[in-house]
Design a protein around this motif. Structure first.
Motif, short mmCIF file in Angstrom:
data_model
loop_
_atom_site.label_atom_id
_atom_site.label_comp_id
_atom_site.label_asym_id
_atom_site.label_seq_id
_atom_site.Cartn_x
_atom_site.Cartn_y
_atom_site.Cartn_z
N LEU A 147 -6.35 13.25 -4.01
CA LEU A 147 -5.02 13.66 -3.56
C LEU A 147 -4.94 13.67 -2.04
O LEU A 147 -3.94 13.25 -1.45
CB LEU A 147 -4.67 15.04 -4.12
N ALA A 148 -6.00 14.15 -1.41
CA ALA A 148 -6.03 14.16 0.06
C ALA A 148 -6.04 12.73 0.59
O ALA A 148 -5.39 12.43 1.61
CB ALA A 148 -7.26 14.93 0.54
N ALA A 149 -6.76 11.85 -0.10
CA ALA A 149 -6.80 10.45 0.33
C ALA A 149 -5.43 9.80 0.20
O ALA A 149 -5.01 9.03 1.08
CB ALA A 149 -7.84 9.69 -0.49
N LEU A 150 -4.72 10.07 -0.89
CA LEU A 150 -3.38 9.51 -1.07
C LEU A 150 -2.44 9.98 0.04
O LEU A 150 -1.63 9.19 0.55
CB LEU A 150 -2.81 9.94 -2.43
N ARG A 151 -2.56 11.22 0.43
CA ARG A 151 -1.71 11.72 1.51
C ARG A 151 -2.03 11.02 2.83
O ARG A 151 -1.15 10.65 3.59
CB ARG A 151 -1.88 13.23 1.65
N THR A 152 -3.32 10.82 3.08
CA THR A 152 -3.73 10.14 4.31
C THR A 152 -3.18 8.72 4.36
O THR A 152 -2.64 8.28 5.38
CB THR A 152 -5.27 10.10 4.40
N TYR A 153 -3.31 7.99 3.23
CA TYR A 153 -2.80 6.62 3.19
C TYR A 153 -1.28 6.59 3.39
O TYR A 153 -0.74 5.71 4.09
CB TYR A 153 -3.16 5.97 1.86
N ALA A 154 -0.57 7.54 2.77
CA ALA A 154 0.88 7.58 2.91
C ALA A 154 1.28 7.88 4.35
O ALA A 154 2.24 7.29 4.88
CB ALA A 154 1.47 8.63 1.97
N GLN A 155 0.56 8.77 5.01
CA GLN A 155 0.88 9.10 6.41
C GLN A 155 0.61 7.90 7.33
O GLN A 155 1.38 7.64 8.26
CB GLN A 155 0.06 10.31 6.84
N LEU A 156 -0.47 7.18 7.04
CA LEU A 156 -0.77 5.99 7.84
C LEU A 156 0.31 4.92 7.63
O LEU A 156 0.72 4.25 8.59
CB LEU A 156 -2.15 5.44 7.45
N LEU A 157 0.75 4.77 6.40
CA LEU A 157 1.79 3.80 6.11
C LEU A 157 3.10 4.18 6.80
O LEU A 157 3.81 3.32 7.33
CB LEU A 157 2.00 3.70 4.60
N LEU A 158 3.38 5.47 6.85
CA LEU A 158 4.60 5.94 7.49
C LEU A 158 4.59 5.63 8.99
O LEU A 158 5.61 5.30 9.59
CB LEU A 158 4.76 7.45 7.26
N ARG A 159 3.42 5.72 9.60
CA ARG A 159 3.30 5.41 11.03
C ARG A 159 3.59 3.93 11.31
O ARG A 159 4.11 3.58 12.36
CB ARG A 159 1.90 5.75 11.53
N LYS A 160 3.21 3.07 10.34
CA LYS A 160 3.40 1.63 10.55
C LYS A 160 4.85 1.21 10.35
O LYS A 160 5.26 0.14 10.81
CB LYS A 160 2.49 0.85 9.60
N LEU A 161 5.62 2.04 9.64
CA LEU A 161 7.02 1.70 9.41
C LEU A 161 7.88 2.16 10.58
O LEU A 161 7.69 3.24 11.13
CB LEU A 161 7.53 2.38 8.13
N GLY A 162 8.80 1.35 10.98
CA GLY A 162 9.71 1.71 12.06
C GLY A 162 10.70 2.76 11.62
O GLY A 162 10.94 2.95 10.43
N PRO A 163 11.34 3.45 12.57
CA PRO A 163 12.31 4.50 12.23
C PRO A 163 13.48 4.00 11.40
O PRO A 163 14.09 4.76 10.66
CB PRO A 163 12.78 5.00 13.60
N GLU A 164 13.80 2.72 11.54
CA GLU A 164 14.95 2.18 10.82
C GLU A 164 14.56 1.49 9.52
O GLU A 164 15.41 0.90 8.86
CB GLU A 164 15.68 1.15 11.73
N SER A 165 13.31 1.57 9.16
CA SER A 165 12.85 0.87 7.95
C SER A 165 13.50 1.46 6.70
O SER A 165 13.65 2.69 6.56
CB SER A 165 11.33 0.98 7.83
N ASN A 166 13.88 0.57 5.80
CA ASN A 166 14.47 1.00 4.53
C ASN A 166 13.44 1.61 3.59
O ASN A 166 13.80 2.19 2.56
CB ASN A 166 15.14 -0.18 3.84
N HIS A 167 12.17 1.46 3.94
CA HIS A 167 11.11 1.95 3.05
C HIS A 167 10.60 3.34 3.43
O HIS A 167 9.75 3.88 2.73
CB HIS A 167 9.93 0.97 3.06
N VAL A 171 8.17 6.27 1.15
CA VAL A 171 6.90 6.88 1.56
C VAL A 171 7.05 8.39 1.71
O VAL A 171 6.17 9.17 1.33
CB VAL A 171 6.41 6.25 2.87
N GLU A 172 8.19 8.82 2.26
CA GLU A 172 8.43 10.26 2.37
C GLU A 172 8.51 10.91 1.00
O GLU A 172 8.08 12.05 0.80
CB GLU A 172 9.72 10.50 3.15
N GLY A 173 9.06 10.17 0.04
CA GLY A 173 9.08 10.66 -1.34
C GLY A 173 7.68 10.82 -1.91
O GLY A 173 7.40 11.78 -2.63
N LEU A 174 6.80 9.88 -1.57
CA LEU A 174 5.40 9.99 -2.01
C LEU A 174 4.76 11.25 -1.45
O LEU A 174 4.02 11.96 -2.15
CB LEU A 174 4.62 8.77 -1.55
N LEU A 175 5.02 11.55 -0.18
CA LEU A 175 4.45 12.74 0.44
C LEU A 175 5.00 14.01 -0.21
O LEU A 175 4.27 14.99 -0.41
CB LEU A 175 4.74 12.74 1.94
#
Length: 369
Positions: A147-167, A171-175
């Protein structure tokens, strides 16, 4: 063997009932226990009259091995299993054993054997529950790492997405869901650490683990909004229409007690049922008014003969038989609703609740107090 106070009290009551039998000098109840030898060991669990002196086990008293016309043994037997024995000592003045006394002692032995059998079943079930809780504790501990690993991956993915990204919302839903899973895992961890006692009182099962009754959210709107986001994502995945609440009543913004947070879990269960059991093309929505909360679907109406039965524990309707499940969600939901002073009801034809809702389908309504 550790026996319950209830069983020991039963033994004392049965023995003391022979006080009026003047011919009886001594009564002793033994319970069989495991032994390293070939023959079982018998431990004293009750005696009359109670001299305060602890009697030795049967095998440790040489005198008991000698036959005597003034002593009888009544087995505590369940089937072919010897669970214990009653030892009866009579005065030497008595010539014969009265038939009525013998029958009475046999009846007491049968009653104690039955109670002792139940006691052994209780002990076995208690040990099994304790082992299961230990296993749950271990599994919960192992769950925390992925569970901790999933959160880490989701946070890293969120950093790669721009503020205007539709996705970003995905990712925020996953968190958000990961936080909810953490709460459940913490609740399971808490439950696994509670030590069972043989005298533990039976309580009604909880729809929610107790630790989830302490969320950071302070009103129902903040608890329902993540469920709406989850429902929107599910509807998008299934290719069906989803309808948000058109407005938020004043009660949704008011602070709630920890006991009332369970309402959100009832709604979550109703939404899951709607997505699971309604046809894939039917619309689903959440509707709120001054009286309460409604989860509706535009699917096939539940059969008339099942409309009350689905609120019974363990009952699963014709649609439910096609999916895995326990048939407990609606029963516990109604139970919790009533405990909160409200109601959980089914309305066929959602439009009967409000004209803006579909004319066909099902509506589960949580009516607030």
């Amino acid at each position: 063997m550790q026996l319950s106070e209830r069983f020991l009290a039963l033994v004392d009551d049965q023995l003391s009932s022979f006080e009026s039998e003047a011919a009886i000098e001594n009564l002793v109840v033994y319970v069989a226990k495991s032994s390293t030898g070939d023959s079982p060991s018998f431990e004293v669990v009750g005696q009359w009259p109670n001299s305060g002196k602890t009697l030795p086990p049967v095998e440790s008293d040489p005198e008991l091995r000698m036959p005597s016309p003034y002593r009888r043994w009544y087995p505590l037997q369940e089937g072919s299993i010897l669970l214990g024995v009653i030892r009866v000592e009579r005065s030497s003045s008595g010539k014969d054993w009265p038939k009525q006394l013998d029958q009475r002692l046999r009846a007491v032995a049968a009653a104690l054997a039955h109670s002792l059998g139940l006691e052994l079943d209780r002990k076995r079930l208690f040990e099994e529950l304790s082992q299961q809780r230990d296993q749950i504790g271990l599994m919960v501990h192992q769950l925390r790492n992925p569970l901790a690993a999933l959160r880490t991956y989701a946070q890293l993915l969120l950093r790669k997405l721009g503020p205007e990204s539709n996705h970003r919302s995905l990712v925020e839903g996953l968190l958000t869901e990961q936080d909810q899973l953490n709460r459940y895992v913490s609740a399971l961890d808490q439950l696994s650490q509670v030590k069972l006692t043989p005298q533990s009182s039976n309580q009604n099962p909880l729809l929610l683990p107790p630790i989830l009754n302490n969320p950071s959210s302070s009103n129902l709107r903040s608890l329902l909004e993540p469920l709406i986001e989850r429902a929107k994502a599910t509807a998008r995945l299934q290719g069906r229409k989803w309808f948000n609440p058109s407005s938020w009543p004043h009660w949704a913004e008011k602070p709630i007690s920890s006991e009332e947070t369970v309402i959100a879990e009832i709604v979550a269960n109703l939404l899951e049922n709607a997505f699971r059991y309604s046809p894939s093309a039917s619309s689903i929505g959440l509707f709120l008014n001054d009286d309460g909360i409604c989860v509706w679907d535009e699917g096939i109406p539940i059969k008339e003969e099942e409309r009350e039965k689905i609120f019974q524990k363990g009952f699963r309707g014709e649609k439910g038989s096609e999916f895995s499940g326990s048939g407990l969600g609606l029963a516990y939901g109604r139970q919790v609703a009533e405990e909160l002073g409200g109601k959980l009801e089914l309305i066929i034809k959602p439009a009967l609740l409000d004209s803006t809702l579909p004319k066909e389908g099902n509506a589960f309504v949580f009516i607030l107090q």
